[in-house]
Design a protein around this motif. Structure first.
Motif, PDB file in Angstrom:
ATOM      1  N   SER A  50       0.837  -1.195   0.000  1.00 13.16           N
ATOM      2  CA  SER A  50       0.000   0.000   0.000  1.00 13.16           C
ATOM      3  C   SER A  50       0.875   1.250   0.000  1.00 13.16           C
ATOM      4  N   SER A  52       0.880   5.419   0.794  1.00  8.93           N
ATOM      5  CA  SER A  52       0.141   6.500   1.449  1.00  8.93           C
ATOM      6  C   SER A  52       1.091   7.579   1.931  1.00  8.93           C
ATOM      7  N   THR A  93      -4.688   5.533  -6.899  1.00 10.46           N
ATOM      8  CA  THR A  93      -3.837   5.808  -5.734  1.00 10.46           C
ATOM      9  C   THR A  93      -3.223   7.193  -5.843  1.00 10.46           C
TER      10      THR A  93
END
Length: 113
Positions: A50, A52, A93
């Motif tokens: 992921s 972020s 994303t």
């Protein structure tokens, strides 16, 4: 004479270590390429698949830095985030990263983080 040489060598090792420690706090923006202190930039990181934003700057995983929202947008549009994080980052994303940054820091374009 030998003791003085050893003392100088020990001092040089300590000075070299301190210099390296201070260099570790300088980061390069993936959008514009300017070098700045880590504190003035936002960190984007990848951890177990992921991607972020990292507000603390200490999150686990591979990271990259941007100095402004404009630079983050530029890095996303040119694929530099994928390259820096060594993973494939999809458009959704990218949009999420930019939205989080804009919401957290205001959407004034090139506002510093």
């Amino acid at each position: 004479m030998l003791a003085k040489a050893l003392a100088i060598a020990a001092y040089m090792q300590i000075a070299k270590r301190e210099a390296l420690r201070s260099l570790n706090k300088i980061r390069t923006c993936i959008g514009c390429g300017t070098k700045a202190a880590k504190d003035g930039m936002v960190r984007i990181f990848r951890d177990s698949g992921s991607v972020s934003l990292d507000a603390s700057g200490k999150g686990p995983g591979r990271g990259a830095y941007a100095c402004s929202i404009e630079c983050l947008e530029k890095a996303c549009s040119k694929g530099r985030v994928s390259q820096a994080l060594r993973c494939r980052v999809d458009e959704r994303t990218y949009g999420r990263l930019i939205a989080i940054a804009a919401k957290a820091f205001g959407d004034e374009g090139c506002k510093e983080f």
